[in-house]
Design a protein around this motif. Structure first.
Motif, short mmCIF file in Angstrom:
data_model
loop_
_atom_site.label_atom_id
_atom_site.label_comp_id
_atom_site.label_asym_id
_atom_site.label_seq_id
_atom_site.Cartn_x
_atom_site.Cartn_y
_atom_site.Cartn_z
N UNK A 1 0.82 -1.22 0.00
CA UNK A 1 0.00 0.00 0.00
C UNK A 1 0.85 1.26 0.00
N UNK A 2 2.12 1.13 0.45
CA UNK A 2 2.99 2.30 0.55
C UNK A 2 2.73 3.13 1.80
N UNK A 3 1.99 2.58 2.75
CA UNK A 3 1.70 3.29 4.00
C UNK A 3 2.94 3.28 4.89
N UNK A 4 3.57 4.44 5.03
CA UNK A 4 4.87 4.50 5.70
C UNK A 4 4.77 4.20 7.20
N UNK A 5 3.69 4.67 7.82
CA UNK A 5 3.53 4.45 9.27
C UNK A 5 3.37 2.96 9.56
N UNK A 6 2.56 2.28 8.75
CA UNK A 6 2.37 0.84 8.94
C UNK A 6 3.66 0.07 8.62
N UNK A 7 4.39 0.52 7.61
CA UNK A 7 5.67 -0.14 7.29
C UNK A 7 6.64 0.02 8.46
N UNK A 8 6.58 1.17 9.13
CA UNK A 8 7.40 1.39 10.32
C UNK A 8 7.01 0.42 11.43
N UNK A 9 5.70 0.13 11.53
CA UNK A 9 5.24 -0.84 12.53
C UNK A 9 5.78 -2.23 12.22
N UNK A 10 5.88 -2.56 10.94
CA UNK A 10 6.44 -3.85 10.52
C UNK A 10 7.91 -3.94 10.93
N UNK A 11 8.64 -2.86 10.72
CA UNK A 11 10.05 -2.81 11.15
C UNK A 11 10.16 -2.99 12.66
N UNK A 12 9.25 -2.34 13.39
CA UNK A 12 9.27 -2.43 14.86
C UNK A 12 9.06 -3.87 15.33
N UNK A 13 8.13 -4.57 14.68
CA UNK A 13 7.86 -5.98 15.04
C UNK A 13 9.13 -6.81 14.86
N UNK A 14 9.80 -6.61 13.72
CA UNK A 14 11.01 -7.39 13.45
C UNK A 14 12.11 -7.09 14.49
N UNK A 15 12.28 -5.81 14.81
CA UNK A 15 13.32 -5.44 15.78
C UNK A 15 12.99 -5.99 17.16
N UNK A 16 11.71 -5.91 17.53
CA UNK A 16 11.31 -6.33 18.88
C UNK A 16 11.23 -7.84 19.02
N UNK A 17 10.86 -8.52 17.93
CA UNK A 17 10.55 -9.95 18.01
C UNK A 17 11.62 -10.83 17.38
N UNK A 18 12.36 -10.30 16.39
CA UNK A 18 13.39 -11.10 15.72
C UNK A 18 12.90 -11.77 14.46
N UNK A 19 11.62 -11.52 14.10
CA UNK A 19 11.03 -12.01 12.85
C UNK A 19 9.65 -11.35 12.75
N UNK A 20 8.87 -11.73 11.74
CA UNK A 20 7.48 -11.26 11.64
C UNK A 20 6.59 -12.50 11.79
N UNK A 21 6.39 -12.99 13.01
CA UNK A 21 5.57 -14.20 13.18
C UNK A 21 4.13 -13.91 12.80
N UNK A 22 3.56 -14.69 11.89
CA UNK A 22 2.20 -14.39 11.45
C UNK A 22 1.35 -15.65 11.31
N UNK A 23 0.05 -15.41 11.33
CA UNK A 23 -0.89 -16.53 11.23
C UNK A 23 -2.18 -16.00 10.61
N UNK A 24 -2.83 -16.87 9.83
CA UNK A 24 -4.10 -16.49 9.21
C UNK A 24 -5.22 -16.64 10.23
N UNK A 25 -6.17 -15.71 10.21
CA UNK A 25 -7.26 -15.72 11.19
C UNK A 25 -8.09 -17.00 11.12
N UNK A 26 -8.17 -17.60 9.94
CA UNK A 26 -8.89 -18.87 9.80
C UNK A 26 -8.22 -19.96 10.63
N UNK A 27 -6.87 -19.98 10.61
CA UNK A 27 -6.13 -20.97 11.41
C UNK A 27 -6.26 -20.69 12.90
N UNK A 28 -6.30 -19.40 13.28
CA UNK A 28 -6.48 -19.07 14.70
C UNK A 28 -7.81 -19.61 15.21
N UNK A 29 -8.88 -19.36 14.46
CA UNK A 29 -10.21 -19.81 14.89
C UNK A 29 -10.30 -21.34 14.91
N UNK A 30 -9.70 -21.98 13.91
CA UNK A 30 -9.70 -23.45 13.90
C UNK A 30 -8.92 -24.00 15.09
#
Length: 340
Positions: free
Chosen positions: A219-248
């Motif tokens: 999307x080119x949204x710079x603020x959200x891209x900054x949040x993505x960088x923050x997750x990587x710095x804080x967590x050491x990766x971008x751990x993700x999961x699809x909401x369908x798998x969470x509910x299942x």
């Protein structure tokens, strides 16, 4: 007779992102569902729940985490209680008082209602991978599992501009521990689910921070891209999961009698570099800026492991970038976050 009776589930916080998707899936699986919201008359927040009533028996009840006993009616007669509601206050002046304490008190409030109901076979508490991964880590190659906890003292010692975000992690740890102690004291069968960054389509489209963040490189949204960088710095990766798998996974650990303790729900652990390269190749029309992340590591420093859940028989539908982004890009276009 009992064999023909529908199983009944309560889902707290039905106007939330994960909770709304869980309500929908339970109805599709033939459950009778009760869900709670603070104000059932607020159609701006709850119209999706009215729409879901077409799928099956869904009761929408008023309840407030702050009010002792207000969940009694919601959990009465239920086989399962899914505790998804949590206070969210991103602008809290006093996160300790406005986020952490209400989260603990609210969870115990619902659990006391479950004890009074006398019918609830299992309580499933939705926590977060933020209760696992927020800790100081030296070096690379870490694998975090259900034995790993975010370091509350470390987070509290760093009360700087991001204390509100850190308070979220603290609240998740303290809620889990308080719920676990209460369950042991009161003979409650409690299982906790810790989802990673959750993305995908849900009936409630009123808080899509994670979707906007995951789509930010397109999307080119710079603020959200900054949040993505923050997750990587804080967590050491971008751990993700699809909401369908969470509910299942939520329903899996509710119905599986042998399930116990915590379960991390994480489909994959890519780096921001890996995501940027994948998106640049898969969606060239969005002109992803891969140079932005040239100082980030190629491989994840930390992997959040979902091995326990898989070992017990759960199968992910979405466990690669292609599958997750194929679904989320379509959703982002439908929402207008992404152009076609």
């Amino acid at each position: 007779g009992d064999r023909t009776r529908r199983k009944t589930a309560c889902v707290t916080g039905g106007n939330g992102y994960i909770a709304s998707a869980l309500v929908k899936m339970l109805l599709e699986k033939g459950y009778a569902v009760k869900t709670t919201v603070r104000n059932p008359d607020d159609m701006e927040k709850n119209s999706h729940l009215k729409d879901l009533q077409a799928l099956g028996p869904l009761e929408i009840l008023r309840a407030d985490l702050d009010q002792e006993g207000s969940f009694d009616g919601a959990v009465a007669g239920c086989d399962y209680a899914f505790l998804v509601a949590a206070p969210v206050n991103l602008y809290a002046e006093n996160p300790e008082k406005d986020v952490i304490e209400p989260a603990v008190h609210g969870t115990l409030n619902v659990m006391r209602s479950c004890v009074r109901a006398g019918t609830v076979r299992r309580v499933v508490l939705t926590s977060s991978a933020a209760a696992v991964s927020s800790r100081p880590l030296q070096g690379d190659g870490h694998v975090l599992d259900e034995e790993s906890w975010s370091d509350v003292e470390f987070l509290r010692s760093r009360k700087n501009g991001t204390w509100v975000a850190q308070a979220y992690s603290v609240s998740k740890v303290l809620v889990e521990k308080a719920a676990c102690a209460f369950a042991e004291e009161n003979g409650v069968s409690l299982v906790t689910v810790c989802p990673a960054v959750t993305v995908g389509e849900a009936p409630a489209a009123n808080d899509l921070t994670s979707v906007g963040t995951i789509l930010s490189l397109l999307s080119g949204d710079d603020a959200y891209a900054g949040a993505l960088e923050h997750i990587e710095r804080a967590t050491g990766s971008i751990p993700m999961v699809h909401i369908d798998d969470v509910c299942r996974a939520e329903i899996f650990v509710a119905e599986e009698e042998a399930a116990s303790g915590r379960y991390i729900v994480c489909g994959l652990n890519p780096t921001v570099v890996e995501i940027a390269r994948f998106l640049a190749a898969k969606y060239p029309q969005y002109k992803v800026n891969t140079d932005r992340f040239r100082d980030f590591p190629e491989k994840p420093r930390v992997c959040i492991s979902s091995a326990k859940l898989v070992k017990e028989g759960f199968e992910y539908k979405y466990n690669n970038l292609d599958g997750i982004y194929g679904s989320v890009v379509e959703y982002g276009r439908a929402l207008g976050i992404l152009p076609y």
